[in-house]
Structure formats: structure tokens, C-alpha cells
Design a protein around this motif. Structure first.
Motif, PDB file in Angstrom:
ATOM      1  N   PRO A  19       0.820  -1.224   0.000  1.00 57.64           N
ATOM      2  CA  PRO A  19       0.000   0.000   0.000  1.00 57.64           C
ATOM      3  C   PRO A  19       0.854   1.274   0.000  1.00 57.64           C
ATOM      4  N   PHE A  20       1.938   1.276   0.770  1.00 53.19           N
ATOM      5  CA  PHE A  20       2.798   2.453   0.818  1.00 53.19           C
ATOM      6  C   PHE A  20       3.412   2.735  -0.554  1.00 53.19           C
ATOM      7  N   LEU A  21       4.007   1.735  -1.169  1.00 51.85           N
ATOM      8  CA  LEU A  21       4.660   1.939  -2.465  1.00 51.85           C
ATOM      9  C   LEU A  21       3.659   2.346  -3.545  1.00 51.85           C
ATOM     10  N   LYS A  22       2.513   1.673  -3.587  1.00 52.39           N
ATOM     11  CA  LYS A  22       1.502   1.986  -4.603  1.00 52.39           C
ATOM     12  C   LYS A  22       0.927   3.387  -4.422  1.00 52.39           C
ATOM     13  N   SER A  23       0.679   3.782  -3.183  1.00 54.90           N
ATOM     14  CA  SER A  23       0.055   5.081  -2.927  1.00 54.90           C
ATOM     15  C   SER A  23       0.946   6.240  -3.368  1.00 54.90           C
ATOM     16  N   ARG A  24       2.211   5.996  -3.460  1.00 58.40           N
ATOM     17  CA  ARG A  24       3.140   7.053  -3.856  1.00 58.40           C
ATOM     18  C   ARG A  24       3.693   6.866  -5.265  1.00 58.40           C
ATOM     19  N   GLY A  25       3.267   5.806  -5.929  1.00 59.12           N
ATOM     20  CA  GLY A  25       3.671   5.585  -7.318  1.00 59.12           C
ATOM     21  C   GLY A  25       5.100   5.108  -7.505  1.00 59.12           C
ATOM     22  N   TYR A  26       5.691   4.528  -6.466  1.00 58.09           N
ATOM     23  CA  TYR A  26       7.048   4.011  -6.596  1.00 58.09           C
ATOM     24  C   TYR A  26       7.014   2.685  -7.351  1.00 58.09           C
ATOM     25  N   ASP A  27       7.891   2.546  -8.328  1.00 59.83           N
ATOM     26  CA  ASP A  27       7.876   1.319  -9.126  1.00 59.83           C
ATOM     27  C   ASP A  27       9.063   0.411  -8.811  1.00 59.83           C
ATOM     28  N   PHE A  28       9.421   0.351  -7.546  1.00 58.06           N
ATOM     29  CA  PHE A  28      10.494  -0.527  -7.097  1.00 58.06           C
ATOM     30  C   PHE A  28       9.984  -1.964  -7.034  1.00 58.06           C
ATOM     31  N   VAL A  29      10.896  -2.917  -7.047  1.00 59.36           N
ATOM     32  CA  VAL A  29      10.546  -4.321  -6.838  1.00 59.36           C
ATOM     33  C   VAL A  29      10.642  -4.564  -5.331  1.00 59.36           C
ATOM     34  N   PRO A  30       9.494  -4.708  -4.649  1.00 59.68           N
ATOM     35  CA  PRO A  30       9.519  -4.865  -3.196  1.00 59.68           C
ATOM     36  C   PRO A  30       9.776  -6.320  -2.788  1.00 59.68           C
ATOM     37  N   LEU A  31      10.777  -6.503  -1.925  1.00 58.80           N
ATOM     38  CA  LEU A  31      11.175  -7.845  -1.505  1.00 58.80           C
ATOM     39  C   LEU A  31      11.089  -7.993   0.006  1.00 58.80           C
ATOM     40  N   LYS A  32      10.870  -9.239   0.453  1.00 59.81           N
ATOM     41  CA  LYS A  32      10.744  -9.551   1.879  1.00 59.81           C
ATOM     42  C   LYS A  32      12.071 -10.048   2.436  1.00 59.81           C
ATOM     43  N   ALA A  33      12.464  -9.470   3.560  1.00 59.02           N
ATOM     44  CA  ALA A  33      13.650  -9.934   4.277  1.00 59.02           C
ATOM     45  C   ALA A  33      13.467  -9.588   5.748  1.00 59.02           C
ATOM     46  N   THR A  34      14.531  -9.699   6.499  1.00 61.29           N
ATOM     47  CA  THR A  34      14.514  -9.325   7.909  1.00 61.29           C
ATOM     48  C   THR A  34      15.715  -8.433   8.187  1.00 61.29           C
ATOM     49  N   GLU A  35      15.643  -7.743   9.299  1.00 64.51           N
ATOM     50  CA  GLU A  35      16.758  -6.903   9.712  1.00 64.51           C
ATOM     51  C   GLU A  35      18.007  -7.764   9.950  1.00 64.51           C
ATOM     52  N   GLU A  36      17.793  -8.932  10.536  1.00 65.66           N
ATOM     53  CA  GLU A  36      18.910  -9.851  10.787  1.00 65.66           C
ATOM     54  C   GLU A  36      19.564 -10.289   9.473  1.00 65.66           C
ATOM     55  N   TRP A  37      18.744 -10.586   8.473  1.00 67.17           N
ATOM     56  CA  TRP A  37      19.278 -10.990   7.172  1.00 67.17           C
ATOM     57  C   TRP A  37      20.109  -9.860   6.565  1.00 67.17           C
ATOM     58  N   ALA A  38      19.592  -8.642   6.604  1.00 68.57           N
ATOM     59  CA  ALA A  38      20.310  -7.491   6.047  1.00 68.57           C
ATOM     60  C   ALA A  38      21.640  -7.293   6.764  1.00 68.57           C
ATOM     61  N   SER A  39      21.629  -7.467   8.063  1.00 66.49           N
ATOM     62  CA  SER A  39      22.848  -7.307   8.853  1.00 66.49           C
ATOM     63  C   SER A  39      23.854  -8.404   8.533  1.00 66.49           C
ATOM     64  N   THR A  40      23.395  -9.635   8.501  1.00 65.76           N
ATOM     65  CA  THR A  40      24.279 -10.773   8.264  1.00 65.76           C
ATOM     66  C   THR A  40      24.820 -10.795   6.834  1.00 65.76           C
ATOM     67  N   GLN A  41      23.940 -10.586   5.859  1.00 63.83           N
ATOM     68  CA  GLN A  41      24.337 -10.732   4.461  1.00 63.83           C
ATOM     69  C   GLN A  41      25.014  -9.499   3.874  1.00 63.83           C
ATOM     70  N   TYR A  42      24.590  -8.310   4.311  1.00 65.63           N
ATOM     71  CA  TYR A  42      25.089  -7.076   3.699  1.00 65.63           C
ATOM     72  C   TYR A  42      25.694  -6.089   4.705  1.00 65.63           C
ATOM     73  N   HIS A  43      25.790  -6.484   5.960  1.00 67.50           N
ATOM     74  CA  HIS A  43      26.366  -5.621   7.002  1.00 67.50           C
ATOM     75  C   HIS A  43      25.641  -4.280   7.091  1.00 67.50           C
ATOM     76  N   VAL A  44      24.329  -4.329   6.912  1.00 66.55           N
ATOM     77  CA  VAL A  44      23.488  -3.140   7.009  1.00 66.55           C
ATOM     78  C   VAL A  44      22.912  -3.096   8.417  1.00 66.55           C
TER      79      VAL A  44
END
Length: 153
Positions: A86-111
Motif C-alpha cells: 500500500p505504501f509503495l503503490k500510494s506514492r507511485g514508486y515502481d520498485f521491486v519490493p522484496l521480503k527480508a529481515t533486519e537480521e538478514w540485512a545485517s548478516t548478508q550485507y552488514h546493514v
């Protein structure tokens, strides 16, 4: 040539992944975009700085779309998954939205803080980490993408 050499030497391999898309539930793999520049953005819907950065990210995406550049918007909050589409559509963003977790982002990409944006080159390496919070940074990201495209044609 010396500048590109230094940039290239500081690049790191992007961690390959397959994450579920919010759009159709199918797995989206970073490998699907081999040979293209990918903007990988880690965010979540109630993140104020993420929301502030998205208009700039959308402008970069729109300006580079013809070159095949794609934005993969990785939501890291499982608790906010129902708000992503709903957030992306309401603002017209055409990104590819993907599901992950904060832990995954930290472990895989050091984010560890959000938003975090990485620009992955056609060779699957992370070259740049722009901070899209104003027009100057937006223009810098556009130039970084142009540089990647010109060195990987």
C-alpha cells in the motif's frame, strides 16, 4: 583510468540471494539481474529517513530506467509487511519490493541502519553506497550509475 581502478579495487562481491516478492510472491534473485546495474535499498515503511529518501530514489530510477537499472526495495521489518505494497503503490514508486529481515540485512550485507542503499554493478559487485537525502546526493548517485554503465558495456 586511475580513479576507476581505485573504485573497482574497493568494490566487494554482492551476496547472492533469492527473496520473495511482495508483488506476486515469486522469488526474485539478484542473479536475475546479472549484466545490469541494480540499486539495492534496505528500508521499512515507518522509517522516516527511508520515506524521505524514496522520492530521490524514484527520480534516480526514472532517469536510469532506459539503461536497465532496477531498484530492489528490501523491506527488513516483518511486522510491517502488510504496509509495504500500500505504501509503495500510494506514492507511485515502481520498485521491486522484496521480503527480508533486519537480521538478514545485517548478516548478508552488514546493514545496521536504514535506509541503506547499495549500487551493484553489472558484474555483481557493490561499488557505491549513496545516501539519497537531497538533490546533490541524488545527482551523485546518477553519476555513479553512469560510471558503472560506461565501464561495463
Amino acid at each position: 583510468a586511475d580513479i576507476w581502478s581505485a573504485i573497482s579495487a574497493n568494490s566487494t562481491p554482492a551476496t547472492l540471494f533469492s527473496l520473495q516478492s511482495f508483488t506476486d510472491g515469486k522469488l526474485v534473485s539478484l542473479a536475475d539481474y546479472k549484466g545490469r546495474v541494480v540499486i539495492l535499498d534496505f528500508w521499512y515503511p515507518t522509517c522516516g529517513p527511508c520515506r524521505e529518501a524514496f522520492p530521490y530514489l524514484q527520480q534516480v530510477a526514472a532517469k536510469t530506467k532506459r539503461s536497465g537499472v532496477k531498484v530492489l526495495a528490501v523491506n527488513v521489518s516483518q511486522e510491517q509487511e502488510s504496509e509495504v505494497t500500500p505504501f509503495l503503490k500510494s506514492r507511485g514508486y515502481d520498485f521491486v519490493p522484496l521480503k527480508a529481515t533486519e537480521e538478514w540485512a545485517s548478516t548478508q550485507y552488514h546493514v545496521h541502519s536504514f535506509p541503506a542503499t547499495l549500487i551493484v554493478g553489472p558484474d555483481g559487485r557493490v561499488y557505491f553506497r549513496p545516501r539519497l537525502y537531497n538533490r546533490v546526493e541524488m545527482r551523485t548517485a546518477e553519476l555513479e550509475i553512469q560510471e558503472l554503465l560506461s565501464h561495463h558495456e
